[in-house]
Design a protein around this motif. Structure first.
Motif, PDB file in Angstrom:
ATOM      1  N   GLN A  85       0.821  -1.217   0.000  1.00 48.17           N
ATOM      2  CA  GLN A  85       0.000   0.000   0.000  1.00 48.17           C
ATOM      3  C   GLN A  85       0.857   1.271   0.000  1.00 48.17           C
ATOM      4  OE1 GLN A  85      -3.578   0.187   0.002  1.00 48.17           O
ATOM      5  NE2 GLN A  85      -3.359  -1.965  -0.552  1.00 48.17           N
ATOM      6  N   ASP A  86       1.877   1.285  -0.827  1.00 46.67           N
ATOM      7  CA  ASP A  86       2.776   2.439  -0.904  1.00 46.67           C
ATOM      8  C   ASP A  86       2.444   3.235  -2.165  1.00 46.67           C
ATOM      9  OD1 ASP A  86       4.798   4.287  -0.997  1.00 46.67           O
ATOM     10  OD2 ASP A  86       6.409   2.866  -0.565  1.00 46.67           O
ATOM     11  N   SER A  87       1.735   4.330  -1.993  1.00 46.89           N
ATOM     12  CA  SER A  87       1.282   5.117  -3.144  1.00 46.89           C
ATOM     13  C   SER A  87       2.414   5.891  -3.819  1.00 46.89           C
ATOM     14  CB  SER A  87       0.187   6.098  -2.713  1.00 46.89           C
ATOM     15  OG  SER A  87       0.666   6.958  -1.696  1.00 46.89           O
ATOM     16  N   SER A  88       3.581   5.935  -3.172  1.00 44.01           N
ATOM     17  CA  SER A  88       4.713   6.639  -3.778  1.00 44.01           C
ATOM     18  C   SER A  88       5.569   5.707  -4.635  1.00 44.01           C
ATOM     19  CB  SER A  88       5.591   7.267  -2.691  1.00 44.01           C
ATOM     20  OG  SER A  88       6.212   6.255  -1.902  1.00 44.01           O
ATOM     21  N   MET A  89       5.212   4.430  -4.638  1.00 48.27           N
ATOM     22  CA  MET A  89       5.983   3.424  -5.368  1.00 48.27           C
ATOM     23  C   MET A  89       5.623   3.420  -6.853  1.00 48.27           C
ATOM     24  SD  MET A  89       8.075   0.662  -4.855  1.00 48.27           S
ATOM     25  CE  MET A  89       7.723   0.155  -3.167  1.00 48.27           C
ATOM     26  N   ASN A  90       6.639   3.326  -7.698  1.00 47.62           N
ATOM     27  CA  ASN A  90       6.431   3.105  -9.123  1.00 47.62           C
ATOM     28  C   ASN A  90       6.802   1.668  -9.459  1.00 47.62           C
ATOM     29  OD1 ASN A  90       5.615   5.713  -9.488  1.00 47.62           O
ATOM     30  ND2 ASN A  90       7.302   6.317 -10.826  1.00 47.62           N
ATOM     31  N   TYR A  91       6.276   1.187 -10.577  1.00 46.35           N
ATOM     32  CA  TYR A  91       6.558  -0.183 -11.002  1.00 46.35           C
ATOM     33  C   TYR A  91       7.188  -0.179 -12.390  1.00 46.35           C
ATOM     34  CZ  TYR A  91       3.823  -1.675  -7.012  1.00 46.35           C
ATOM     35  OH  TYR A  91       3.376  -1.874  -5.723  1.00 46.35           O
ATOM     36  N   SER A  92       8.215  -0.983 -12.538  1.00 42.03           N
ATOM     37  CA  SER A  92       8.898  -1.118 -13.818  1.00 42.03           C
ATOM     38  C   SER A  92       8.577  -2.493 -14.400  1.00 42.03           C
ATOM     39  CB  SER A  92      10.415  -0.979 -13.622  1.00 42.03           C
ATOM     40  OG  SER A  92      11.098  -1.194 -14.834  1.00 42.03           O
ATOM     41  N   ILE A  93       8.014  -2.495 -15.609  1.00 40.07           N
ATOM     42  CA  ILE A  93       7.654  -3.753 -16.255  1.00 40.07           C
ATOM     43  C   ILE A  93       8.369  -3.849 -17.603  1.00 40.07           C
ATOM     44  CG2 ILE A  93       5.396  -3.669 -15.122  1.00 40.07           C
ATOM     45  CD1 ILE A  93       4.155  -3.039 -17.860  1.00 40.07           C
ATOM     46  N   PRO A  94       8.448  -5.040 -18.190  1.00 39.12           N
ATOM     47  CA  PRO A  94       9.143  -5.186 -19.478  1.00 39.12           C
ATOM     48  C   PRO A  94       8.644  -4.186 -20.520  1.00 39.12           C
ATOM     49  CG  PRO A  94       8.612  -7.334 -18.587  1.00 39.12           C
ATOM     50  CD  PRO A  94       7.933  -6.334 -17.693  1.00 39.12           C
ATOM     51  N   LYS A  95       9.570  -3.648 -21.272  1.00 39.41           N
ATOM     52  CA  LYS A  95       9.230  -2.620 -22.261  1.00 39.41           C
ATOM     53  C   LYS A  95       8.230  -3.131 -23.289  1.00 39.41           C
ATOM     54  CE  LYS A  95      12.512  -1.484 -25.072  1.00 39.41           C
ATOM     55  NZ  LYS A  95      13.785  -0.906 -25.572  1.00 39.41           N
ATOM     56  N   ASP A  96       8.395  -4.381 -23.726  1.00 39.47           N
ATOM     57  CA  ASP A  96       7.481  -4.913 -24.737  1.00 39.47           C
ATOM     58  C   ASP A  96       6.076  -5.104 -24.165  1.00 39.47           C
ATOM     59  OD1 ASP A  96       8.572  -6.899 -23.104  1.00 39.47           O
ATOM     60  OD2 ASP A  96       8.398  -8.461 -24.628  1.00 39.47           O
ATOM     61  N   GLN A  97       5.983  -5.508 -22.900  1.00 44.81           N
ATOM     62  CA  GLN A  97       4.667  -5.659 -22.277  1.00 44.81           C
ATOM     63  C   GLN A  97       4.002  -4.295 -22.079  1.00 44.81           C
ATOM     64  OE1 GLN A  97       4.889  -8.031 -18.710  1.00 44.81           O
ATOM     65  NE2 GLN A  97       5.738  -9.808 -19.771  1.00 44.81           N
ATOM     66  N   PHE A  98       4.791  -3.304 -21.706  1.00 45.11           N
ATOM     67  CA  PHE A  98       4.250  -1.948 -21.554  1.00 45.11           C
ATOM     68  C   PHE A  98       3.674  -1.458 -22.885  1.00 45.11           C
ATOM     69  CE2 PHE A  98       4.449   2.654 -21.627  1.00 45.11           C
ATOM     70  CZ  PHE A  98       3.955   3.014 -20.384  1.00 45.11           C
TER      71      PHE A  98
END
Length: 253
Positions: free
Chosen positions: A126-139
């Motif tokens: 529940q950390d609203s300041s967190m960003n998530y990095s996902i594979p470029k192709d999936q993005f």
């Protein structure tokens, strides 16, 4: 005297170009050192990173490689480090820090599965300041779906599942999807253990190309400055006297 001034200006321009080239050579060397670290992270993440509980080779390796590649791109442009995980605690919810923002890396097989893990992670911390990095192709797949341009190999059920998870991420976090989820520097396939050499070579080639582009730009700027100096250069005193004499002779005739 004017010629002397212009010679000095040209000399200064040449020295400036040489200094810029030398600085860029140092930037390139630093960037290549980061790429060497990237190869180490992807080939032996257990040796170079600190595994957390339930952490996989892929999540550890991609976190390290993301930091090193992003820093390599910063270095080639003469910038300081932008990413690190050195100060990230072993039990911390984030994997690395990028531009002062906490990031959790999610490299899961299948776009829908990746989004599922993003939701699970946010639900846990529940950390609203967190960003998530996902594979470029999936993005890019998600981006295409949201634009109504879904890849032909995805069926309607998969498309709906992905869109539902995107909406759920926005609902739970209170942030837009593009604000909280960012593309990695790598595709999902780049993070596979068997493609380490190919992955690093591909990214290193891109760094080499960027360095060449910058060096070409330095050369171009130097040429344009030289042209500008030549264009601004007026006639010397001797040339001015000669021109005046010619004008007087024309009047006499």
């Amino acid at each position: 005297m004017e010629k002397s001034i212009h010679r000095e200006t040209n000399r200064s321009n040449c020295e400036g170009k040489l200094q810029s080239q030398q600085n860029q050579n140092l930037n390139f060397e630093t960037a290549l050192n980061y790429m060497m670290k990237m190869r180490q992270f992807l080939s032996e993440p257990k040796k170079y990173t600190r595994f957390r509980a339930n952490e996989t080779w892929r999540s550890s390796g991609t976190s390290g490689s993301q930091c090193t590649e992003r820093n390599a791109w910063a270095a080639i442009k003469g910038q300081s480090e932008v990413a690190t995980f050195d100060d990230v605690a072993r039990t911390a919810p984030e994997d690395f820090i990028l531009d002062g923002i906490k990031y959790q890396s999610k490299f899961i097989n299948g776009t829908n599965n990746t989004l599922k893990h993003v939701l699970e992670h946010f639900g846990k911390y529940q950390d609203s300041s967190m960003n998530y990095s996902i594979p470029k192709d999936q993005f890019n797949i998600i981006k295409a779906i949201r634009l109504g341009q879904a890849p032909s190999d995805l069926n309607d059920k998969s498309i709906r599942a992905i869109l539902q998870k995107v909406e759920e991420i926005e609902r739970q976090t209170g942030r837009s999807f593009q604000e909280i989820v960012k593309p990695s520097v790598s595709n999902y396939s780049d993070a596979q253990l068997g493609t380490v050499g190919e992955t690093v070579s591909k990214h290193q080639d891109q760094i080499v190309d960027e360095n060449q582009r910058i060096q070409d730009e330095i050369q171009k700027d130097a040429r344009e400055k030289t042209k500008s100096i030549e264009a601004k250069k007026g006639p010397s005193i001797g040339e001015g006297v000669k021109l005046l004499v010619q004008q007087q002779q024309l009047r006499l005739h």
